[in-house]
Design an enzyme around this catalytic site. Structure first.
Site, short mmCIF file in Angstrom:
data_model
loop_
_atom_site.label_atom_id
_atom_site.label_comp_id
_atom_site.label_asym_id
_atom_site.label_seq_id
_atom_site.Cartn_x
_atom_site.Cartn_y
_atom_site.Cartn_z
N ARG B 98 0.81 -1.23 0.00
CA ARG B 98 0.00 0.00 0.00
C ARG B 98 0.83 1.27 0.00
NH1 ARG B 98 -3.39 -2.78 -2.45
NH2 ARG B 98 -5.01 -3.85 -1.25
N SER B 182 -12.87 -12.02 -1.45
CA SER B 182 -12.18 -10.77 -1.75
C SER B 182 -10.70 -11.11 -1.76
CB SER B 182 -12.50 -9.75 -0.65
OG SER B 182 -11.67 -8.63 -0.79
#
Lengths: 409, 409, 409, 409
Positions: B98, B182
């Site tokens: 990230r 997911s």
């Protein structure tokens, strides 16, 4: 060497401690009490009694105790409540047995009026520290005789010569050069050090391992295991309640069967050197995985992180021999407090060296909230907009700093 | 909703970020720059360009970057220098990607004069925090649009309806109910969350796993691997030097082949809830084992313990999104400093889910001293008598305390 | 704004919370319960009752509690057991009162069936966090109304206008521009923030301070004080046993008289900004010094160091509002455990801002051993030769490393 | 005692080290090099040269060094960057000088081909450990002669007799029973131990103190002082730039004049006993206060907290003698990294024992943002509504837990 009155000797019945026994008699002319413990090392203890009698030890001075339940209940389990691992890998199988032996040595010394203890640990290792720190903490004026630090029998040849002269029976193994490794075993593990292993770039031989099959030789079929916890300790396996020592015995059997818990590492000893050790900890490896899993759904995040932050310190205390020190006891108070809610079950898969967590739950103490965790609509249980403010305030100090830097350019 | 000028969107080309792209156009009437990164997730990127063009994004506003080398060199490797593990088990595969995405979003925003970034992370997860903390740290006045926290398309049905109305192509998978989990992938790992996994007592299905075979399906023959380190980073495998991303790609291949690196756990999210995740981190699992092994012979004991003590804090910083925060950078300074001497090789065995250290050495930096560690006579390298004083002084505070207690009774 | 049923308001009787009371009535049309606490802030509480009645609050809905003993016994004393200081200087006077107020708000909410609490803390400060974290921990579904985060009365003028329109009596002070500082007081301290102090390079004015004389104005004659501890808490001053609140009241009197406990600092708020605060903590400053002194002779070294290592984390937890969080409680368990042996007395000198430890002793728990500490001959209590081995083994890892480095050159 | 070739002796010229010099000559028949350092202890060094010559030391074997600048620049200042305090109170004045002496002893040994060092520290104290750990780290095979651990001159009478027999001049002070205290001084502090102070319940006598007047005797007029920092070190006082040693000398003058920096405490020695010490650290007390103040506006919150968390460990390392150990150096790397932005000024008030921070600012690195901190309207710099989400998510884990508990009842 004259002010020694009575000595309690940690006596295994093996060659080394037999020589020590004789050497103490020869050099200190003192009364000797032998103490032999069953900690699950898997050896007969009665031969130790016979040998002690041969040395002239009085029957009432021969102590042989089965300490397995106490060992697991009061030492192994408390340690595992902290997910204790030394230097990222070592499960402290040797370290955790020493404080119990120290305690029993001192208990016996007090009961018999002995003023001295003696043990067969060398002057280079951690075990001398663990025995003696424990002994001093529990009986501050006890005297300690550590023959390996005193005598001149430092080579194998001299030791065997002394044994021979003393009429100590030397079995084939020792005649042939002694055990290929220095080994230590108890219900938590068996360890191997020395000889071939002294070179960390040399691979351990498959023939060395005792308690576990190799992963290759383990069954081709996985086995599943349900583990039940109360207050952080395992109380049942596959639905059957059992005592602490029985739990660990059974986990060792299962782990050994499935090739679980072998470890080959270089560790840092308290006395200042690096040392290579190989360990088999089948049951302990399963316990650690299971305990982490049950904590993952029952412990608060910050409590879990506090434990994780303190764990390496706690592990070092045990490794270094400070079980009986007040700082270990203070940490244990915190650790035990956190385990009140660590109740529930974990399902594990055992297969060729692997222990895998499959599922876990706690009827009474789960903090897992599916209505909040769901990716689907949660009916307002969680307000996603809250996250914006959460992030903004957590970022504020960094934004102020970046703005200040920018203004100055 | 009117003061937005230009938005850089983290755009995968998938359904969700395509809907976001359209929704931004509809609601903010702003110019949009798409950013698509190759972090090793194993998907074609060119389709993302075609899709972006279809939405009317100007060609010069479409950024597609291969960040694999930067990712491993500047993010994954630095993190592994600390033996970083979150909550005892998680290797932080999602978390570490990230900050790089945040950095590129901001780089592009600065290059294009954009004032806003946008991403497709939900309001319940950690990723929104990681993206936004990074963005705010690097560009303090950037605006952030997190559609999942704003819009009303919170159900799958509404999202598909919006896509359909907007003429966004919906593939079979989504028509059939969407991905069963997911997922998130990059060169370090692939993760699975949600749906069936939301119940931590439900077992993950074998069919879920993507990158690794099951241990059962892995080869019956072990494979050995030589890993070479310089300054704490892997620079060669089996004697072949390779770039950081190539190292990790190759380790993923090897780990995947041997069923290494699967993990099923419940973790504590920064936003306050527990969440169940399954991870495949084949290469990372091998790296961690190897790095611990090379440190075991090259790092000083107290430096290693200092790192172990700080590791959980460092791991939490990365997990929580503070890669770009000054305290992470301060810790990195210390960690990197310690890796100067972490040079040498480790030999590993890969077999059906197991990564086992077989041997290790360092020609230039080994602190393992065989002449001292030996159980045999050491020619005076170590004076065993020193241990007596060492123990006596370490015991002194406990002896004083025990004597004081005794005097008072 | 319609689903509010009954609100418990933390009500001081001052202008701000009076406006809040009226504003809640106007905007939420709900029943209101006022709660006013005596925490030793030194204000009359009965006027608050009269004012509440004027707003139409039912007599049975007016709670006025003297919490001074509970405050010191269950909050201040436990905190001082840890020698708690935030960021090296701040004694947490405001922080430690908030969890007690939160607890009482929730107790009253449960007793009266209220579903909501409200308070007068602003959206920029720590106190909102402390109130609300406590409330949520104790009553997870409680609703919170924080008017300063909701309303539009953000300027002083608007607030006064609202008060005037509502017929709320505005005293001279407010008409003249309000208090020169934002102040908060309880038995532990009085704090000053805002206005002139918002510039950290501006000096505080002498006229600001309320509880302490300046060191210059303090008596020219020192005063000596004997403090007696049991289990880490002060139980007697100058030989007179007294209750916790009486102890702190008396220490405040003495400290104030001698100019002790003023502090001017910049602190880091939990919400992300730096803030300048001035504090008077006369009694607390004396307590901290005395507690360190009594611990210095009764606590084991490693226990003391463990406490020192954990203290900053514990302080941050209290500062940030996590008193009722499980990690604070876990730490308290450890801290309280260590205080069992913290018994004895300390003699202090108070003089013009200084608190000086003069002497200390413990009849029951001193670990100070004069026979060992002496520079004179100790009759063998300590064997100086032990130090040689102690040093040699502690140096071993560094010697091995230096030798290895030398060999490679 | 025959394998000693050349000895470097830390030689003060006083009675004790003169006896040691002679005793080494008598017992080891070796060449001796004397090393005498000016660390700011305030004594003439030339008499040491004359005395050494009298013992027959060759002129080229007499080293007399002015180390004051190096001491403050490379030892004192780095330590103060961490706000270092041992056990909450002690500023480590003795501890921090030892590693420099160890370094010089080894430098001289290497330069002169000496194989041995010797010092006058006793076997009960910390200084032997500090000298020897440093020496072993810098020259792993150095030999150490610590006469106090070897000889039989353990009583004052025997020592004086030996001196007399050796023709060593004994001044009046020693004839009259020696110094009333064991003292040690350098530019950072002067310490007092032993004799009367060995009883921690006995008060120190006013006549003992040397460097500071009593607060009572200090000027009735406060003095203000402007302190300027660059990278965490003081570079100017009242606008005048000066060298590190000059800074500390001037701060000692100011602190001493105003009765600042006296301390009376019981500390825990590394060798295991508690010990009472009195210290005067006038300049250091001022530095600590000032450094905390400048950090308060220039350091990020989390960086500051990281430093606070690590400080006690860093302090213990220095206290225990590990300045030259790799873990101290690793910590220093982190600490120094954080000081890049610690630039600015602090204004202090000195008055009768008190050092009070009045104001502080940094033109280049202040992180204090008045527009955000203000209690007045801030024009949107901070959105108070963000706090609601911040609190909600920080409370979430506690709310989930409380709800889970409630459901189960």
């Amino acid at each position: 060497m004259s002010d020694i009155n009575k000595v309690v000797l940690a006596y295994s019945g093996g060659l080394d401690t037999s020589v020590i026994l004789k050497w103490l008699q020869d050099n200190y002319k003192c009364e000797i009490i032998t103490f032999t413990a069953d900690l699950g090392q898997g050896e007969e203890l009665e031969p130790a009694r016979q040998k002690a009698l041969k040395f002239g030890i009085k029957p009432e001075n021969i102590y042989i105790d089965d300490l397995r339940e106490e060992f697991v209940r009061d030492f192994v389990f408390p340690m595992f409540r902290a997910n204790t691992v030394y230097e990222g890998e070592y499960l402290l199988g040797t370290s955790i047995a020493r404080p119990l032996i120290a305690k029993r040595l001192i208990d016996i010394a007090k009961a018999t009026g002995a003023d001295t203890i003696s043990h067969g640990a060398t002057g280079k290792g951690n075990d001398q520290v663990r025995f003696e720190l424990g002994a001093y903490a529990l009986m501050p004026n006890v005297k300690v005789i550590a023959p390996w630090r005193e005598w001149d029998l430092l080579s194998r040849e001299k030791l065997l010569k002394y044994a021979q002269d003393a009429g100590i029976e030397i079995d084939m193994k020792h005649k042939n050069g002694g055990a290929p490794y220095s080994m230590d075993a108890n219900l938590l593990h068996i360890s191997f050090e020395g000889r071939h292993l002294e070179n960390p770039s040399a691979e351990a031989e498959e023939s060395m391992w005792r308690w576990t099959v190799s992963p290759e030789a383990a069954p081709d079929q996985a086995e599943f295991l349900d583990v039940e916890f109360e207050h952080g300790d395992i109380v049942a396996l596959n639905g059957v309640r059992m005592s602490p020592a029985t739990v660990l015995t059974e986990l060792n059997r299962l782990g050994g069967k499935h090739g679980i818990g072998r470890l080959d590492l270089v560790e840092n000893r308290y006395v200042g050197m690096k040392s290579r050790g190989c360990y088999e900890t089948p049951g302990g490896t399963i316990m650690l995985r299971a305990h982490r899993a049950i904590e993952s759904i029952t412990l608060d995040r910050e409590v879990a992180h506090l434990k994780d932050d303190l764990m390496p310190r706690y592990a070092s205390l045990i490794y270094n021999g400070y079980w009986w020190a007040p700082e270990r006891i203070a940490l244990q108070t915190l650790i035990d407090h956190t385990q009140q809610c660590v109740n529930g079950w974990v399902r594990l898969k055992l297969y060729k060296g692997n222990v895998t967590t499959m599922s876990r739950d706690s009827k009474t103490d789960s903090l897992f909230d599916m209505t909040i965790a769901t990716f689907d609509e949660d009916g307002g249980a969680y307000n996603q907009a809250d996250a914006g403010g959460f992030i903004k305030l957590n970022a504020l100090r960094m934004r102020i700093a970046a703005n200040a830097r920018a203004r100055r350019k």
